[in-house]
Design an enzyme around this catalytic site. Structure first.
Site, PDB file in Angstrom:
ATOM      1  N   ASP A  90       0.832  -1.204   0.000  1.00 41.28           N
ATOM      2  CA  ASP A  90       0.000   0.000   0.000  1.00 41.28           C
ATOM      3  C   ASP A  90       0.868   1.257   0.000  1.00 41.28           C
ATOM      4  O   ASP A  90       1.963   1.276   0.578  1.00 41.28           O
ATOM      5  CB  ASP A  90      -0.893  -0.014   1.243  1.00 41.28           C
ATOM      6  CG  ASP A  90      -1.720   1.236   1.375  1.00 41.28           C
ATOM      7  OD1 ASP A  90      -2.631   1.424   0.552  1.00 41.28           O
ATOM      8  OD2 ASP A  90      -1.455   2.032   2.303  1.00 41.28           O
TER       9      ASP A  90
ATOM     10  N   GLU B  55       1.517  -0.092  -4.877  1.00 44.96           N
ATOM     11  CA  GLU B  55       0.451   0.838  -5.265  1.00 44.96           C
ATOM     12  C   GLU B  55       1.069   2.209  -5.479  1.00 44.96           C
ATOM     13  O   GLU B  55       1.677   2.776  -4.568  1.00 44.96           O
ATOM     14  CB  GLU B  55      -0.617   0.923  -4.167  1.00 44.96           C
ATOM     15  CG  GLU B  55      -1.732   1.884  -4.531  1.00 44.96           C
ATOM     16  CD  GLU B  55      -2.432   2.486  -3.321  1.00 44.96           C
ATOM     17  OE1 GLU B  55      -3.613   2.839  -3.446  1.00 44.96           O
ATOM     18  OE2 GLU B  55      -1.796   2.606  -2.259  1.00 44.96           O
TER      19      GLU B  55
END
Length: 609
Positions: free
Chosen positions: A305, A339
């Site tokens: 993330d 990401e």
């Protein structure tokens, strides 16, 4: 004596049978581990929004109202009740769709509720971590998590974890800010060697800044109050685990990122405590944390993330350590993808940059999602898709790396594809919306990359925007906003559970998954762009089987009018068979193949074996 021998013999047979089953399971797991990342079909879900298998954990073992427990099944901003047992209950549904890998949003223990008064929400999504060593009790126990992974592996599927190395939950506070919205303060104006500004008292004598990333240099950084007066609220001094994460010295403490420049890696992500990933102690700590999850649970990959907001030196140390840990645990094809969300104008360049400078082995393909949205849920010409693939050589590893990029059309942050279609074409019929959604999935499954289905898309969930508005419940929902949605291809609503294997989008994805599974060219094949236009219409590619050289022609029509066209093919490809749609048996001439396409449709035509 004879009876005793029979009993002993029967017992031996049972033991042999048990050994045979164990050996069979080991062999199946070994085979699973040999699959490269590009062979997978990924199903991504938020456990809180998927299925409630155990109502006893809805409140995470906490007492009180929603601001204490985080649980409110009527709110899109709070825990709704899904858990690990619920996911396990629906594994057949996921596998029947065609998925070969399951990716869950973060499962670590979160701060149940945070936010300024009147603007509170819960950590149902998993990104507000306080304990990096255990799962969140709202989802179940560590043992439940282990059972889920084992059950996934037993089905021949992989399991991907969503991890966070950039930040923790919002615990650290700044006295200068009454709320968590504190402006970013740069090292130029607020150097590490002065207390809260250039005129402040000297602190951190001898610290050379975080460009010198050695233990000796960081040993001189002892006072975190160089930009703000930092403190931890009473009662939260040991809120985080491992305990070293409770020391403010291991955070940047410079206020909120602006998402650009130096603040991208040094600023707080919307108030969340931004971890000082330049510090060697932090690097080692994160390697210990996440290496431990690989050791304990034998997971098959990490989605990282907010990877864009982590300095490249951290990734250069962290990624090889995780790959080595996985290999030592018998997982040679551990898939790590970051990401790196950005605006439309620079999505692909930023993604490529993060495989080169950012040292990420693969990245979640936002550029693909944007291109498909522009062409299938918009009016852009198919040249948009051609340009996307033209720049695949920019990735570290080139086109081989591009094959490993998880591609998607919907996700929990960017929203659902169906919502984009309805906004772009408000006058479109229900059938047209359904056609566009299926066409987008066809692109995701047949073009280069690893198709990643966002849970609920296969049931026609349209969403009504990004973030919370696109995180509907698969089980019967009590959220009024979700229940007001008109589903795509279905007369159902989210007020009922939605695990219908006869849903037209579900069936379409099933067919696409079988097609991909049966044809190596669609998983690992080199992609050659053949046709595109400045307006909606034809987009065609060839995928080449890496073992046999067999050519598969895929043609899409993004317009609402039928079309006929010639597609260049290898001059040696003399006969074709239909894998999907109507395909001519032979080229019109060597090297020139005719395709005929209905509006918003596609064909897959393979060189005959």
């Amino acid at each position: 004596m004879m009876k005793s021998s029979i009993i002993v013999g029967a017992a031996a047979l049972v033991l042999l049978s048990g050994a045979s089953v164990a050996a069979s399971k080991d062999a199946a797991l070994a085979a699973l581990r040999q699959r490269p990342p590009e062979d997978e079909i990924v199903y991504f879900l938020l456990p809180d929004r998927f299925e409630n298998g155990d109502r006893s954990n809805d409140r995470g073992g906490l007492n009180g109202g929603r601001l204490k427990t985080g649980f409110d099944p009527t709110s899109k901003a709070f825990y709704n009740g899904g858990d690990f047992k619920g996911v396990m209950k629906r594994l057949d549904y996921i596998q029947s769709l065609g998925a070969t890998a399951v990716w869950l949003a973060p499962v670590f223990k979160n701060k149940p509720v945070q936010g300024d008064p009147g603007d509170e929400s819960s950590g149902y999504h998993g990104y507000w971590i306080t304990d990096f060593t255990h799962v969140d009790p709202h989802f179940g126990t560590d043992a439940d998590f282990k059972k889920l992974i084992d059950a996934i592996h037993a089905r021949g599927m992989k399991f991907y974890m969503d991890i966070v190395v950039n930040h923790t939950a919002d615990v650290i506070k700044y006295r200068e800010c009454p709320t968590h919205v504190c402006p970013y303060r740069s090292p130029a104006d607020y150097p590490y060697t002065r207390e809260r500004g250039l005129d402040g008292a000297p602190i951190n004598d001898g610290f050379l800044g975080d460009s010198v990333q050695t233990p000796e240099n960081f040993a001189k950084l002892t006072d975190p109050s160089y930009a703000y007066q930092v403190y931890i609220p009473k009662g939260e001094e040991h809120a985080k685990s491992p305990d070293w994460l409770n020391n403010p010295i291991y955070y940047h403490n410079r206020g909120n990122t602006t998402f650009d420049g130096e603040s991208a890696t040094k600023g707080d992500f919307v108030g969340l405590d931004d971890i000082y990933t330049e510090n060697p102690r932090v690097v080692q700590g994160m390697i210990e944390i996440f290496g431990g999850w690989i050791d304990k649970y034998r997971v098959d990959g990490f989605r990282i993330d907010t990877a864009r907001f982590v300095n490249p030196e951290f990734m250069a140390a962290f990624v090889p350590a995780m790959l080595a840990r996985a290999k030592a645990d018998g997982i040679p094809n551990f898939h790590i993808f970051g990401e790196n969300i950005s605006g439309v104008e620079n999505a692909q360049s930023l993604q490529a940059l993060n495989t080169r400078v950012g040292k990420q082995p693969s990245v979640l393909d936002f550029a693909f999602a944007m291109a498909v949205r522009d062409t299938v849920a918009g009016t852009a010409g198919t040249i948009t898709l051609a340009r996307l693939f033209e720049y695949d050589p920019l990735y570290a590893g080139g086109e081989a790396t591009a094959l490993t990029l998880p591609t998607f059309i919907s996700n929990h942050d960017a929203g659902r594809f169906g919502d984009v279609v309805r906004h772009a074409f408000p006058g479109a019929s229900d059938d047209e919306v359904l056609q566009r959604v299926i066409l987008a999935h066809a692109m995701m499954f047949t073009l280069r990359g690893v198709p990643t289905v966002y849970y609920g898309d296969e049931q026609g969930f349209p969403g009504t925007g990004p973030d919370q508005a696109a995180r509907e419940d698969m089980f019967a929902s009590k959220v009024a906003l979700y229940n007001s949605e008109k589903l795509i291809g279905s007369a159902s609503t989210t007020a009922k559970e939605n695990f219908d294997k006869n849903q037209p989008i579900y069936r379409a994805i099933q067919e696409l998954a079988r097609l991909r599974e049966a044809n190596l060219a669609l998983r690992r094949g080199r992609q050659i762009v053949r046709n595109y236009a400045d307006e909606p219409g034809l987009f065609a590619v060839s995928r080449i089987d890496p073992d046999t050289g067999r050519e598969i022609v895929i043609a899409f029509n993004t317009s609402t009018a039928p079309l006929k066209a010639q597609v260049e093919v290898d001059a040696r490809s003399s006969r074709f068979e239909a894998l999907h749609g109507a395909c001519d048996a032979t080229p019109r001439a060597p090297g020139s193949y005719h395709v005929s396409l209905k509006p918003l449709d596609f064909v897959v035509c393979a060189e005959a074996k």
